[in-house]
Design a protein around this motif. Structure first.
Motif, PDB file in Angstrom:
ATOM      1  N   PRO A  53      -4.578   5.704   3.016  1.00 35.88           N
ATOM      2  CA  PRO A  53      -5.069   6.890   2.603  1.00 35.88           C
ATOM      3  C   PRO A  53      -5.788   7.411   3.941  1.00 35.88           C
ATOM      4  O   PRO A  53      -5.898   8.809   4.228  1.00 35.88           O
ATOM      5  CB  PRO A  53      -6.285   6.410   1.791  1.00 35.88           C
ATOM      6  N   TYR A  87       0.659   3.930  -3.040  1.00 44.99           N
ATOM      7  CA  TYR A  87       0.157   5.343  -3.070  1.00 44.99           C
ATOM      8  C   TYR A  87       1.049   6.221  -3.325  1.00 44.99           C
ATOM      9  O   TYR A  87       1.070   7.285  -3.849  1.00 44.99           O
ATOM     10  CB  TYR A  87      -0.431   5.350  -1.546  1.00 44.99           C
ATOM     11  N   SER A  88       2.414   5.837  -3.123  1.00 46.90           N
ATOM     12  CA  SER A  88       3.578   6.788  -3.235  1.00 46.90           C
ATOM     13  C   SER A  88       3.813   7.120  -4.668  1.00 46.90           C
ATOM     14  O   SER A  88       4.221   8.179  -4.954  1.00 46.90           O
ATOM     15  CB  SER A  88       4.753   6.220  -2.592  1.00 46.90           C
ATOM     16  N   ALA A 133       0.879  -1.101  -0.089  1.00 49.14           N
ATOM     17  CA  ALA A 133       0.025  -0.022  -0.008  1.00 49.14           C
ATOM     18  C   ALA A 133       0.745   1.290  -0.027  1.00 49.14           C
ATOM     19  O   ALA A 133       0.500   2.135  -0.761  1.00 49.14           O
ATOM     20  CB  ALA A 133      -1.012   0.131   1.295  1.00 49.14           C
ATOM     21  N   THR A 184       0.187  11.198   0.147  1.00 48.60           N
ATOM     22  CA  THR A 184       0.549  10.182   1.075  1.00 48.60           C
ATOM     23  C   THR A 184       1.675  10.693   2.123  1.00 48.60           C
ATOM     24  O   THR A 184       2.673  11.580   1.641  1.00 48.60           O
ATOM     25  CB  THR A 184       1.464   8.727   0.317  1.00 48.60           C
ATOM     26  N   LEU A 225      -4.121  -1.414   2.311  1.00 49.27           N
ATOM     27  CA  LEU A 225      -4.808  -0.321   1.559  1.00 49.27           C
ATOM     28  C   LEU A 225      -5.974   0.704   2.013  1.00 49.27           C
ATOM     29  O   LEU A 225      -6.130   1.733   1.217  1.00 49.27           O
ATOM     30  CB  LEU A 225      -5.428  -1.048   0.208  1.00 49.27           C
ATOM     31  N   TYR A 285       1.511   7.180  -6.838  1.00 46.77           N
ATOM     32  CA  TYR A 285       0.289   7.841  -7.403  1.00 46.77           C
ATOM     33  C   TYR A 285      -0.403   9.246  -6.828  1.00 46.77           C
ATOM     34  O   TYR A 285      -0.966  10.018  -7.536  1.00 46.77           O
ATOM     35  CB  TYR A 285      -0.845   7.005  -7.746  1.00 46.77           C
ATOM     36  N   TRP A 286      -0.189   9.164  -5.452  1.00 43.77           N
ATOM     37  CA  TRP A 286      -0.860  10.035  -4.623  1.00 43.77           C
ATOM     38  C   TRP A 286       0.127  11.172  -3.910  1.00 43.77           C
ATOM     39  O   TRP A 286       0.770  10.594  -3.247  1.00 43.77           O
ATOM     40  CB  TRP A 286      -1.831   9.431  -3.788  1.00 43.77           C
ATOM     41  N   SER A 325      -3.105   8.988   6.106  1.00 42.68           N
ATOM     42  CA  SER A 325      -2.603  10.339   5.185  1.00 42.68           C
ATOM     43  C   SER A 325      -3.400  11.531   5.344  1.00 42.68           C
ATOM     44  O   SER A 325      -3.101  12.643   5.582  1.00 42.68           O
ATOM     45  CB  SER A 325      -2.575   9.907   3.837  1.00 42.68           C
ATOM     46  N   SER A 336       1.680   7.718   7.540  1.00 42.44           N
ATOM     47  CA  SER A 336       0.676   6.569   7.139  1.00 42.44           C
ATOM     48  C   SER A 336       1.655   5.342   6.487  1.00 42.44           C
ATOM     49  O   SER A 336       1.170   4.218   6.867  1.00 42.44           O
ATOM     50  CB  SER A 336      -0.018   7.042   5.783  1.00 42.44           C
TER      51      SER A 336
END
Length: 527
Positions: free
Chosen positions: A473, A422-423, A418, A429, A469, A425-426, A476, A433
């Protein structure tokens, strides 16, 4: 016996020769760890596939889940191909290659450290990698040794030590390039070998239709579908929910394993990723799909005393060796080389990942003045130590193959999947988290090993990945944000229309064209 020994001699000779031939690529840290980021799509795809599938799958998982779920176990192989290969390459491949190149990170712990500007995160990730790769490595030895005992009557300890020693030699010599070139050779053997074995086993059971018909007469002995007719030839099998847990762990788990994701770090360019996606998916469909399909006929051997423990329970790890024991010597030789290929490729990837991570993310962080030459030497020493530790565990394994792999994959993928996803794409983050997911992944795995509140390590591993997962988020959004300037610089790599790699590629193409023109003119003058 002569045929089987000849196959082994040829196989081992090729492995060592490749190690010697590729040693020139291992003269620097980046060359030893990533092969200079120059591996093409075929080498990378086969390296990904052979690191994915080892004796754990062919012997342990195929035997256990084939016996439990029958032909429906093939869903695990399909999941490995679609989720573990196709989607992994599509979702992680390009972004991993671009961002890790941009951050100049060589390992997964290194990525976490630079992505979140946190030395402590990097150290924690390195410790988790080192600790939980050992049981995974031990499971590789265990599965292979059973086949060696069946074919050669060689003691388990001798088999483990010989395999470890040979793997150690070629990885120390050639590093990453020795590993992926050997993986390619081993992958070709696996493709042909699994096809030959399936045909031979079905032939021994009267052909596909006869084997399927016989299998359909077995009633389910699982509590959820007790007495179900034809359960082992049905679409979803006798226990669909637990089968789903197997599919999730063995397929989605690869997204968070350092030795798997590391293949994307080392691939040559983005164009190679597109070709590698197709090659890797087809490879997984044949090898993983074939292994689980073969295991689906395990119930046909339920009357064989060789698959029973002393207390009368089924020894899952003995099922596939029992299925193969009646094959002609030449086919057994092929099987031995097949599983040896799968196991040594996985083992080499694991020990290289672990030794490089500990050197670069632990030792080199403590000793900031460590030279490139000293880091290479340390990696090679730690590589030997890691293999020695895994051998010690393998000589007295705590439980059967699938459980060992379940614990390892659960902790590693539960901790890393996870945060890594996320790192990439987001932007939102956060460091907190990532810490929360590390604690969750390791905590659930260790407490479940002690208290067994989730009966199956497989389901426990799937649960740790799924909960991660959600954790990343949520934490974060509730925790302090990262420095915006740093995050913008990290994600700037995706906004560049022409990357450095593409520019270099264009320049090389232009140079090649000029060279070809000059050569053509010279040939005309000579004529």
């Amino acid at each position: 016996m002569a045929v089987k020994i000849l196959f082994l001699i040829i196989f081992f000779s090729v492995m060592i020769f490749i190690g010697i031939a590729t040693r020139k690529h291992a003269g620097s840290v980046e060359g030893f760890v990533l092969g200079g980021r120059s591996a093409g799509p075929w080498l990378t795809a086969f390296g990904y596939g052979t690191s994915y599938f080892s004796a754990v799958v062919f012997v342990g998982y195929a035997g256990q889940f084939g016996y439990k779920y029958g032909i429906s176990a093939t869903w695990a192989g399909i999941g490995n191909a679609v989720i573990g290969s196709l989607l992994a390459w599509r979702i992680l491949g390009r972004r991993t290659r671009v961002m890790t190149k941009h951050l100049d990170s060589k390992t997964m712990p290194d990525f976490f450290g630079k992505r979140f500007e946190s030395r402590s995160l990097r150290l924690a990730a390195a410790l988790i990698s080192f600790a939980f790769l050992i049981p995974y490595t031990s499971s590789v030895y265990n599965g292979l040794s059973r086949l060696f005992r069946m074919a050669f009557n060689i003691p388990y300890g001798v088999c483990v030590i010989v395999m470890a020693g040979l793997t150690c030699v070629y990885v120390i010599l050639g590093g990453y390039m020795a590993t992926v070139v050997n993986d390619f050779v081993q992958g070709v053997i696996m493709l042909f070998g699994i096809s030959a074995v399936i045909l031979a086993v079905l032939h021994n059971n009267g052909g596909f239709i006869h084997a399927l018909t016989t299998l359909s007469t077995y009633e389910s002995d699982l509590s959820v579908t007790q007495g179900m007719q034809g359960a082992f030839t049905s679409f979803f099998g006798p226990d669909p929910l637990n089968l789903m847990g197997v599919v999730i762990l063995t397929s989605l788990g690869t997204w968070g394993l350092p030795q798997m994701v590391g293949k994307f770090y080392a691939i040559r360019d983005e164009k190679a990723i597109k070709a590698g996606t197709i090659i890797s998916t087809l490879f997984a469909m044949v090898v993983a799909g074939g292994s689980y399909f073969l295991g689906g006929f395990a119930r046909l051997y339920s009357g064989n005393a060789a698959i029973l423990n002393a207390d009368g329970s089924v020894a899952y790890d003995a099922i596939v060796p029992a299925m193969l024991s009646g094959l002609p010597d030449i086919l057994i030789g092929i099987v031995i080389v097949l599983v040896l290929s799968a196991s040594m490729s996985t083992l080499s990837s694991l020990v290289l990942t672990s030794s490089s991570s500990v050197t670069l993310d632990l030792v080199a962080q403590i000793n900031k003045k460590m030279s490139d030459k000293a880091q290479l030497l340390t990696m090679r020493i730690l590589l030997v130590m890691f293999i020695a530790l895994s051998v010690i565990v393998a000589l007295n394994p705590p439980t059967f193959i699938a459980q060992l792999m379940g614990y390892s994959w659960g902790a590693l993928a539960g901790s890393f999947l996870a945060p890594f996803l996320y790192s990439l794409y987001w932007k939102k983050t956060t460091k907190a988290s990532v810490w929360a997911c590390f604690i969750s992944g390791v905590g659930i795995t260790i407490t479940n090993m002690i208290f067994h509140y989730i009966a199956s390590p497989i389901n426990a591993g799937a649960f740790t990945m799924a909960i991660g997962l959600v954790i990343v988020p949520v934490v974060s959004l509730l925790s302090p944000k990262m420095n915006e300037d740093h995050i913008d610089k990290v994600f700037d790599c995706y906004n560049q229309k022409v990357t450095v790699e593409k520019r270099y590629s264009l320049e090389e193409d232009e140079n090649e064209t000029e060279d070809e023109e000059e050569e053509d003119i010279q040939n005309r003058l000579d004529a």
